[in-house]
Scaffold this motif. Structure first.
Motif, short mmCIF file in Angstrom:
data_model
loop_
_atom_site.label_atom_id
_atom_site.label_comp_id
_atom_site.label_asym_id
_atom_site.label_seq_id
_atom_site.Cartn_x
_atom_site.Cartn_y
_atom_site.Cartn_z
N LYS A 98 -1.47 -2.29 -6.52
CA LYS A 98 -0.94 -3.14 -5.48
C LYS A 98 0.63 -2.56 -5.43
O LYS A 98 1.14 -2.35 -6.51
CB LYS A 98 -0.74 -4.45 -5.98
CG LYS A 98 -2.05 -5.22 -5.59
CD LYS A 98 -1.76 -6.77 -5.64
CE LYS A 98 -3.38 -7.39 -5.66
NZ LYS A 98 -3.19 -8.91 -6.01
N PRO A 109 -2.31 -7.87 0.87
CA PRO A 109 -1.45 -7.06 -0.14
C PRO A 109 -1.81 -5.62 0.15
O PRO A 109 -2.98 -5.22 0.78
CB PRO A 109 -1.88 -7.54 -1.42
CG PRO A 109 -3.33 -8.07 -1.30
CD PRO A 109 -3.35 -8.70 0.15
N MET A 111 -2.50 -1.94 -0.70
CA MET A 111 -2.76 -1.12 -1.80
C MET A 111 -2.54 0.18 -1.97
O MET A 111 -2.62 0.91 -0.55
CB MET A 111 -4.22 -1.28 -2.00
CG MET A 111 -4.85 -2.82 -1.97
SD MET A 111 -4.27 -3.71 -3.24
CE MET A 111 -5.72 -3.79 -4.25
#
Ligand SMILES: [Zn+2]
Length: 134
Positions: A98, A109, A111
Motif C-alpha cells: 500500500k 487505497p 497499491m
C-alpha cells in the motif's frame, strides 16, 4: 489519446490551427489545446491568434504518442529502467504494498507492485489502479 488518428491526413509542409486539427481528426478543439498545454505539442509562435502548428510537428507528436501507448504494460509486466523495456519480475520477488495514498472519489487505497527484473535484477515498481482494466 486515441490510436485512430491517421497521420497520413497531415500535410507536413503546411501549418494548422487547432480548429483545423480538430476538423482533420474529428475531435474537439479543446483536445488540441490540451495537447499544446499539457502534452508538449509545439506551436510555431506563441501568442498568435490562431495558434499555428506545423504539419511536421503535429505528425511527429502523434507518432510519438502512439509509441508511448505501445509501451503500455500488461498485467504481469513492468518497465525496467535498466533494460529499457518491459520485463517480467523474477519469480517470487513480487510484492504488493500500500502506498498510503487513496484514489478517486471512493478513497480506495492505492497499491504499488514491486519486484525484481528477471533479467538484471533491478528493482521494479508500478502503481496498480484499483479498477485496472486490460
Ligand atoms: Zn532489467
Amino acid at each position: 489519446m486515441s490510436l485512430n488518428y491517421n497521420t497520413n491526413l497531415i500535410k507536413v509542409k503546411r501549418s494548422y490551427s487547432p480548429k483545423e486539427i480538430a476538423k482533420l481528426f474529428g475531435i474537439n478543439k479543446k483536445t488540441c489545446f490540451l495537447w499544446i498545454k499539457d502534452k508538449g505539442l509545439k506551436v510555431i509562435k506563441e501568442n498568435t491568434n490562431p495558434l499555428l502548428i506545423s504539419g511536421q510537428e503535429l505528425k511527429d507528436f502523434i507518432i510519438q504518442n502512439k509509441k508511448n501507448r505501445k509501451t503500455k504494460l500488461k498485467e504481469n509486466e513492468y518497465f525496467c529502467l535498466k533494460c529499457q523495456k518491459s520485463v517480467i519480475a523474477k519469480i517470487g520477488s513480487e510484492q504488493i504494498i500500500k502506498t498510503g495514498k487513496t484514489i478517486g472519489e471512493y478513497k480506495l487505497p492505492q497499491m504499488n507492485k514491486i519486484g525484481l527484473c528477471m533479467i538484471c535484477e533491478t528493482k521494479l515498481n508500478k502503481f496498480l489502479g484499483v479498477c485496472q482494466k486490460d
